[in-house]
Motif scaffolding. Structure first.
Motif, PDB file in Angstrom:
ATOM      1  N   ASP A  40      51.785  65.000 127.335  1.00 30.84           N
ATOM      2  CA  ASP A  40      50.567  65.593 127.220  1.00 30.84           C
ATOM      3  C   ASP A  40      50.029  65.820 125.898  1.00 30.84           C
ATOM      4  O   ASP A  40      48.816  66.574 125.506  1.00 30.84           O
ATOM      5  N   ASP A  47      42.999  64.572 133.087  1.00 30.33           N
ATOM      6  CA  ASP A  47      43.991  65.085 134.272  1.00 30.33           C
ATOM      7  C   ASP A  47      43.779  64.075 135.590  1.00 30.33           C
ATOM      8  O   ASP A  47      42.396  64.062 135.904  1.00 30.33           O
ATOM      9  N   ARG A  62      54.701  77.736 131.657  1.00 36.78           N
ATOM     10  CA  ARG A  62      55.208  76.832 130.911  1.00 36.78           C
ATOM     11  C   ARG A  62      56.123  77.202 129.638  1.00 36.78           C
ATOM     12  O   ARG A  62      55.465  78.035 128.610  1.00 36.78           O
ATOM     13  N   HIS A 116      41.828  65.876 126.479  1.00 37.10           N
ATOM     14  CA  HIS A 116      42.716  66.887 125.912  1.00 37.10           C
ATOM     15  C   HIS A 116      43.951  66.299 125.527  1.00 37.10           C
ATOM     16  O   HIS A 116      44.449  65.494 126.332  1.00 37.10           O
ATOM     17  N   ARG A 136      48.414  78.320 120.668  1.00 40.26           N
ATOM     18  CA  ARG A 136      48.805  76.999 121.352  1.00 40.26           C
ATOM     19  C   ARG A 136      47.604  75.990 120.690  1.00 40.26           C
ATOM     20  O   ARG A 136      46.449  76.284 120.730  1.00 40.26           O
ATOM     21  N   TRP A 172      45.572  72.485 120.787  1.00 43.41           N
ATOM     22  CA  TRP A 172      45.149  71.493 121.515  1.00 43.41           C
ATOM     23  C   TRP A 172      44.270  70.619 120.399  1.00 43.41           C
ATOM     24  O   TRP A 172      43.775  71.025 119.510  1.00 43.41           O
ATOM     25  N   ALA A 175      47.903  68.551 124.346  1.00 47.15           N
ATOM     26  CA  ALA A 175      48.371  69.909 123.958  1.00 47.15           C
ATOM     27  C   ALA A 175      49.278  69.401 122.818  1.00 47.15           C
ATOM     28  O   ALA A 175      50.552  68.933 123.101  1.00 47.15           O
ATOM     29  N   PHE A 231      44.060  78.723 131.357  1.00 48.74           N
ATOM     30  CA  PHE A 231      45.344  78.767 130.751  1.00 48.74           C
ATOM     31  C   PHE A 231      45.166  80.016 129.844  1.00 48.74           C
ATOM     32  O   PHE A 231      44.167  80.747 129.552  1.00 48.74           O
ATOM     33  N   ARG A 251      41.118  74.524 135.298  1.00 45.47           N
ATOM     34  CA  ARG A 251      42.223  75.108 135.047  1.00 45.47           C
ATOM     35  C   ARG A 251      42.042  76.368 133.995  1.00 45.47           C
ATOM     36  O   ARG A 251      41.141  76.298 133.190  1.00 45.47           O
ATOM     37  N   HIS A 271      43.887  62.615 127.142  1.00 44.61           N
ATOM     38  CA  HIS A 271      43.847  62.362 128.441  1.00 44.61           C
ATOM     39  C   HIS A 271      42.952  63.228 129.071  1.00 44.61           C
ATOM     40  O   HIS A 271      42.736  64.253 128.700  1.00 44.61           O
TER      41      HIS A 271
HETATM   42  C1  SIN Z   1      47.841  69.665 129.648  1.00 50.04           C
HETATM   43  O1  SIN Z   1      47.243  69.547 130.682  1.00 50.04           O
HETATM   44  O2  SIN Z   1      47.667  68.409 129.364  1.00 50.04           O
HETATM   45  C2  SIN Z   1      48.731  70.536 129.085  1.00 50.04           C
HETATM   46  C3  SIN Z   1      47.969  71.646 128.522  1.00 50.04           C
HETATM   47  C4  SIN Z   1      48.938  72.874 128.130  1.00 50.04           C
HETATM   48  O3  SIN Z   1      50.158  72.827 128.461  1.00 50.04           O
HETATM   49  O4  SIN Z   1      48.408  73.376 127.175  1.00 50.04           O
END
Ligand code: SIN
Ligand code: FE
Length: 293
Positions: A135, A141, A120, A253, A167, A169, A255, A157, A155, A139
Protein backbone atom coordinates in the motif's frame (compact mmCIF):
# COMPACT_ATOMS: atom_id res chain seq x y z
CA UNK A 1 -48.05 22.17 11.81
CA UNK A 2 -47.56 21.34 8.16
CA UNK A 3 -46.22 24.86 7.61
CA UNK A 4 -43.72 24.43 10.39
CA UNK A 5 -42.46 21.11 9.07
CA UNK A 6 -41.91 22.48 5.57
CA UNK A 7 -40.21 25.54 6.98
CA UNK A 8 -37.79 23.42 8.99
CA UNK A 9 -37.08 20.65 6.52
CA UNK A 10 -35.08 22.32 3.71
CA UNK A 11 -32.13 23.55 5.73
CA UNK A 12 -30.64 20.32 7.12
CA UNK A 13 -31.35 18.62 3.79
CA UNK A 14 -29.38 21.30 1.94
CA UNK A 15 -26.53 21.18 4.43
CA UNK A 16 -26.37 17.38 4.15
CA UNK A 17 -26.29 17.43 0.40
CA UNK A 18 -23.47 19.97 0.40
CA UNK A 19 -21.35 17.71 2.63
CA UNK A 20 -21.97 14.67 0.45
CA UNK A 21 -21.13 16.67 -2.69
CA UNK A 22 -17.88 17.82 -1.13
CA UNK A 23 -16.96 14.30 -0.01
CA UNK A 24 -17.81 12.87 -3.43
CA UNK A 25 -15.95 15.53 -5.42
CA UNK A 26 -12.86 15.82 -3.18
CA UNK A 27 -12.87 12.14 -2.24
CA UNK A 28 -11.17 12.81 1.08
CA UNK A 29 -12.41 14.88 4.01
CA UNK A 30 -10.39 15.50 7.17
CA UNK A 31 -12.45 15.62 10.36
CA UNK A 32 -12.14 18.43 12.89
CA UNK A 33 -9.90 17.61 15.85
CA UNK A 34 -11.58 20.00 18.27
CA UNK A 35 -13.35 18.39 21.24
CA UNK A 36 -16.32 20.71 20.62
CA UNK A 37 -16.82 19.43 17.04
CA UNK A 38 -20.29 17.95 16.30
CA UNK A 39 -18.64 14.51 16.43
CA UNK A 40 -15.76 14.81 18.94
CA UNK A 41 -12.50 13.01 17.97
CA UNK A 42 -12.23 9.28 18.65
CA UNK A 43 -10.13 8.49 21.72
CA UNK A 44 -8.92 5.20 23.20
CA UNK A 45 -10.39 4.13 26.53
CA UNK A 46 -9.23 1.97 29.45
CA UNK A 47 -7.32 -1.16 28.37
CA UNK A 48 -7.30 -0.17 24.72
CA UNK A 49 -4.09 1.87 24.96
CA UNK A 50 -2.22 -1.31 26.00
CA UNK A 51 -2.97 -2.74 22.52
CA UNK A 52 -0.45 -0.26 21.13
CA UNK A 53 2.38 -2.06 22.89
CA UNK A 54 1.50 -5.37 21.18
CA UNK A 55 4.48 -6.33 19.06
CA UNK A 56 4.01 -7.20 15.40
CA UNK A 57 4.72 -10.85 16.34
CA UNK A 58 1.22 -10.88 17.88
CA UNK A 59 -0.17 -10.37 14.39
CA UNK A 60 -0.44 -12.87 11.56
CA UNK A 61 -1.58 -10.26 9.06
CA UNK A 62 -0.63 -6.59 8.62
CA UNK A 63 -3.58 -5.71 10.83
CA UNK A 64 -6.15 -7.28 13.13
CA UNK A 65 -9.60 -7.12 11.55
CA UNK A 66 -13.17 -7.46 12.76
CA UNK A 67 -16.22 -8.27 10.65
CA UNK A 68 -18.91 -7.96 13.32
CA UNK A 69 -18.45 -11.63 14.33
CA UNK A 70 -14.81 -12.46 14.94
CA UNK A 71 -11.40 -10.83 15.23
CA UNK A 72 -8.95 -12.11 12.59
CA UNK A 73 -5.27 -11.62 11.95
CA UNK A 74 -4.00 -12.31 15.48
CA UNK A 75 -1.21 -14.85 16.02
CA UNK A 76 -2.18 -18.16 17.66
CA UNK A 77 -0.48 -17.13 20.92
CA UNK A 78 -2.46 -13.88 21.30
CA UNK A 79 -4.67 -14.00 24.41
CA UNK A 80 -8.46 -14.19 24.40
CA UNK A 81 -8.45 -10.99 26.40
CA UNK A 82 -6.51 -9.21 23.65
CA UNK A 83 -9.01 -10.42 21.05
CA UNK A 84 -11.91 -9.20 23.20
CA UNK A 85 -10.34 -5.78 23.76
CA UNK A 86 -9.83 -5.44 19.99
CA UNK A 87 -13.42 -6.52 19.35
CA UNK A 88 -14.80 -3.90 21.75
CA UNK A 89 -12.50 -1.22 20.34
CA UNK A 90 -13.40 -1.95 16.70
CA UNK A 91 -17.14 -2.14 17.44
CA UNK A 92 -16.96 1.20 19.17
CA UNK A 93 -14.85 2.68 16.38
CA UNK A 94 -17.33 1.45 13.77
CA UNK A 95 -20.25 3.14 15.53
CA UNK A 96 -18.23 6.34 15.86
CA UNK A 97 -17.14 6.18 12.21
CA UNK A 98 -20.77 5.91 11.05
CA UNK A 99 -21.65 9.02 13.08
CA UNK A 100 -18.65 10.82 11.59
CA UNK A 101 -19.73 9.98 8.01
CA UNK A 102 -23.36 10.89 8.65
CA UNK A 103 -22.32 14.22 10.19
CA UNK A 104 -20.75 15.05 6.80
CA UNK A 105 -23.30 13.30 4.57
CA UNK A 106 -26.55 12.69 6.49
CA UNK A 107 -28.31 11.69 3.27
CA UNK A 108 -26.34 8.40 3.12
CA UNK A 109 -28.35 7.24 6.14
CA UNK A 110 -29.40 3.61 6.11
CA UNK A 111 -27.85 3.05 2.67
CA UNK A 112 -24.40 3.07 4.30
CA UNK A 113 -23.56 -0.52 5.26
CA UNK A 114 -20.76 -1.56 7.52
CA UNK A 115 -17.94 -3.76 6.29
CA UNK A 116 -14.77 -4.85 8.07
CA UNK A 117 -12.77 -2.72 10.44
CA UNK A 118 -9.10 -3.01 11.29
CA UNK A 119 -6.48 -2.12 13.85
CA UNK A 120 -3.23 -1.38 12.00
CA UNK A 121 -0.28 -1.92 14.30
CA UNK A 122 2.53 -2.23 11.78
CA UNK A 123 4.37 0.69 10.28
CA UNK A 124 2.96 1.50 6.85
CA UNK A 125 6.61 1.97 5.74
CA UNK A 126 7.35 -1.77 6.28
CA UNK A 127 7.83 -3.74 3.06
CA UNK A 128 5.02 -6.26 2.56
CA UNK A 129 5.40 -9.74 1.07
CA UNK A 130 4.12 -8.93 -2.41
CA UNK A 131 3.91 -5.81 -4.61
CA UNK A 132 0.12 -6.27 -4.84
CA UNK A 133 -0.15 -5.97 -1.05
CA UNK A 134 2.17 -2.95 -1.03
CA UNK A 135 0.00 0.00 0.00
CA UNK A 136 3.07 2.27 -0.23
CA UNK A 137 2.41 2.18 -3.98
CA UNK A 138 -0.31 4.42 -5.46
CA UNK A 139 -3.56 2.53 -6.09
CA UNK A 140 -7.34 2.55 -5.86
CA UNK A 141 -8.87 -0.03 -3.53
CA UNK A 142 -10.50 -3.17 -4.90
CA UNK A 143 -11.00 -6.40 -2.95
CA UNK A 144 -10.14 -9.69 -4.67
CA UNK A 145 -12.47 -11.86 -2.58
CA UNK A 146 -15.20 -9.33 -1.81
CA UNK A 147 -16.73 -7.81 -4.95
CA UNK A 148 -18.73 -4.64 -4.31
CA UNK A 149 -20.94 -5.04 -7.38
CA UNK A 150 -20.51 -1.34 -8.09
CA UNK A 151 -21.06 -0.04 -4.57
CA UNK A 152 -18.62 2.60 -3.34
CA UNK A 153 -15.88 1.79 -0.82
CA UNK A 154 -15.92 4.50 1.84
CA UNK A 155 -13.35 4.21 4.63
CA UNK A 156 -12.81 6.08 7.86
CA UNK A 157 -9.27 6.19 9.28
CA UNK A 158 -8.02 7.43 12.61
CA UNK A 159 -4.37 7.94 13.52
CA UNK A 160 -4.08 6.65 17.10
CA UNK A 161 -0.28 6.86 17.33
CA UNK A 162 0.54 7.35 21.04
CA UNK A 163 3.85 9.17 20.48
CA UNK A 164 2.51 11.90 18.24
CA UNK A 165 3.76 10.50 14.91
CA UNK A 166 1.79 11.53 11.85
CA UNK A 167 0.50 9.00 9.29
CA UNK A 168 1.89 9.93 5.90
CA UNK A 169 -0.10 9.45 2.71
CA UNK A 170 0.28 10.50 -0.89
CA UNK A 171 -2.68 10.98 -3.21
CA UNK A 172 -2.38 10.90 -7.00
CA UNK A 173 -4.19 11.80 -10.21
CA UNK A 174 -7.97 12.04 -10.66
CA UNK A 175 -9.79 8.71 -10.99
CA UNK A 176 -10.76 9.24 -14.62
CA UNK A 177 -7.14 10.02 -15.61
CA UNK A 178 -5.98 6.96 -13.67
CA UNK A 179 -8.60 4.77 -15.38
CA UNK A 180 -7.70 6.11 -18.84
CA UNK A 181 -4.02 5.38 -18.12
CA UNK A 182 -4.44 1.77 -16.96
CA UNK A 183 -7.68 0.48 -18.49
CA UNK A 184 -6.08 -0.40 -21.85
CA UNK A 185 -3.78 -2.83 -20.00
CA UNK A 186 -6.52 -4.49 -17.96
CA UNK A 187 -7.71 -7.94 -18.96
CA UNK A 188 -11.49 -8.31 -19.30
CA UNK A 189 -13.02 -11.27 -17.47
CA UNK A 190 -13.63 -14.37 -19.63
CA UNK A 191 -17.16 -15.76 -20.07
CA UNK A 192 -17.91 -18.03 -17.12
CA UNK A 193 -14.98 -16.69 -15.07
CA UNK A 194 -17.18 -14.98 -12.46
CA UNK A 195 -19.24 -18.16 -11.99
CA UNK A 196 -16.10 -20.27 -11.58
CA UNK A 197 -14.52 -17.89 -9.02
CA UNK A 198 -17.76 -18.00 -7.04
CA UNK A 199 -18.03 -21.81 -7.25
CA UNK A 200 -14.43 -22.16 -6.06
CA UNK A 201 -15.22 -19.70 -3.26
CA UNK A 202 -12.43 -17.40 -4.37
CA UNK A 203 -15.04 -14.64 -4.26
CA UNK A 204 -17.86 -14.27 -1.73
CA UNK A 205 -20.30 -13.06 -4.36
CA UNK A 206 -20.23 -12.77 -8.14
CA UNK A 207 -17.30 -10.69 -9.42
CA UNK A 208 -19.01 -8.29 -11.83
CA UNK A 209 -17.11 -6.89 -14.83
CA UNK A 210 -16.86 -3.68 -12.75
CA UNK A 211 -15.13 -5.54 -9.92
CA UNK A 212 -12.78 -7.26 -12.37
CA UNK A 213 -11.79 -3.95 -13.97
CA UNK A 214 -11.25 -2.25 -10.59
CA UNK A 215 -9.04 -5.12 -9.47
CA UNK A 216 -7.23 -4.79 -12.80
CA UNK A 217 -6.61 -1.07 -12.19
CA UNK A 218 -5.35 -1.82 -8.67
CA UNK A 219 -2.93 -4.48 -9.89
CA UNK A 220 -1.78 -2.58 -12.99
CA UNK A 221 -0.89 0.54 -10.97
CA UNK A 222 0.89 -1.33 -8.19
CA UNK A 223 3.00 -3.41 -10.58
CA UNK A 224 4.02 -0.46 -12.80
CA UNK A 225 7.41 0.55 -11.38
CA UNK A 226 7.86 3.42 -13.83
CA UNK A 227 4.47 4.92 -12.92
CA UNK A 228 5.22 4.51 -9.21
CA UNK A 229 8.60 6.23 -9.57
CA UNK A 230 7.40 9.18 -11.65
CA UNK A 231 3.77 9.78 -10.64
CA UNK A 232 3.13 13.22 -9.23
CA UNK A 233 1.04 13.47 -6.12
CA UNK A 234 0.12 15.41 -3.02
CA UNK A 235 1.75 14.49 0.27
CA UNK A 236 -0.58 14.48 3.26
CA UNK A 237 0.33 14.19 6.95
CA UNK A 238 -2.46 13.10 9.28
CA UNK A 239 -1.63 14.19 12.82
CA UNK A 240 -1.88 11.82 15.78
CA UNK A 241 -5.49 12.04 16.94
CA UNK A 242 -6.76 13.04 13.49
CA UNK A 243 -9.41 11.13 11.49
CA UNK A 244 -10.32 11.27 7.81
CA UNK A 245 -13.00 9.87 5.49
CA UNK A 246 -12.00 8.63 2.03
CA UNK A 247 -13.64 7.08 -1.00
CA UNK A 248 -10.65 4.75 -1.48
CA UNK A 249 -12.10 3.33 -4.71
CA UNK A 250 -11.72 6.69 -6.47
CA UNK A 251 -8.93 8.48 -4.58
CA UNK A 252 -5.58 7.23 -5.88
CA UNK A 253 -3.63 6.81 -2.64
CA UNK A 254 -0.55 5.34 -0.96
CA UNK A 255 0.21 4.99 2.76
CA UNK A 256 3.90 5.81 3.19
CA UNK A 257 4.61 5.82 6.88
CA UNK A 258 3.06 5.71 10.32
CA UNK A 259 2.15 3.14 12.97
CA UNK A 260 -1.15 2.59 14.73
CA UNK A 261 -4.34 3.41 12.92
CA UNK A 262 -7.96 2.36 13.03
CA UNK A 263 -9.96 1.84 9.87
CA UNK A 264 -13.64 1.14 9.22
CA UNK A 265 -14.90 0.17 5.76
CA UNK A 266 -18.41 1.08 4.60
CA UNK A 267 -20.20 0.31 1.33
CA UNK A 268 -22.50 2.79 -0.34
CA UNK A 269 -24.84 2.08 -3.27
CA UNK A 270 -24.22 4.44 -6.19
CA UNK A 271 -27.89 5.50 -6.06
CA UNK A 272 -27.37 6.91 -2.55
CA UNK A 273 -24.72 9.36 -3.76
CA UNK A 274 -25.55 13.05 -4.20
CA UNK A 275 -23.79 12.91 -7.60
CA UNK A 276 -23.92 9.28 -8.79
CA UNK A 277 -22.17 10.14 -12.07
CA UNK A 278 -18.94 10.56 -10.06
CA UNK A 279 -18.96 6.88 -9.03
CA UNK A 280 -16.08 4.80 -10.49
CA UNK A 281 -18.83 2.49 -11.82
CA UNK A 282 -20.30 5.32 -13.90
CA UNK A 283 -16.87 6.58 -15.02
CA UNK A 284 -15.76 3.10 -16.16
CA UNK A 285 -19.11 2.52 -17.88
CA UNK A 286 -18.64 5.75 -19.83
CA UNK A 287 -15.12 4.73 -20.84
CA UNK A 288 -16.11 1.14 -21.69
CA UNK A 289 -19.35 2.13 -23.40
CA UNK A 290 -21.38 -0.58 -21.71
CA UNK A 291 -22.99 -1.45 -18.36
CA UNK A 292 -20.56 -3.16 -15.97
CA UNK A 293 -22.61 -4.26 -12.97
C1 SIN B 1 -4.51 1.75 2.11
O1 SIN B 1 -5.77 1.71 2.09
O2 SIN B 1 -3.91 1.70 1.06
C2 SIN B 1 -3.75 1.82 3.42
C3 SIN B 1 -4.12 3.01 4.20
C4 SIN B 1 -3.46 3.07 5.58
O3 SIN B 1 -3.20 2.02 6.20
O4 SIN B 1 -3.23 4.19 6.06
FE1 FE C 1 -5.69 1.32 -0.23
Amino acid sequence: MATRATALRPEPALAGDAGARRLESEGLVRLPVSASAPVPPFVLQGDEAALLSLDSASLRAKSASYDGHAVRGLAANASGETARTIEVLLSRFGAWAREAVLAVAPGYGEALTRGRSSLRLRDAAEAPLSPLKDDRRLHVDAFASQPTGGRRILRVFSNINPSGEPRLWRTGEAFEDHARRFLPRVRWPLPGEARLLRALRITRSRRTPYDALMLGLHDAAKTDAVYQRHATGTDLAFAAGESWIVFTDSVVHAALKGRFALEQTFYLPVAAMAEPERAPLRVLERLAGRPLA
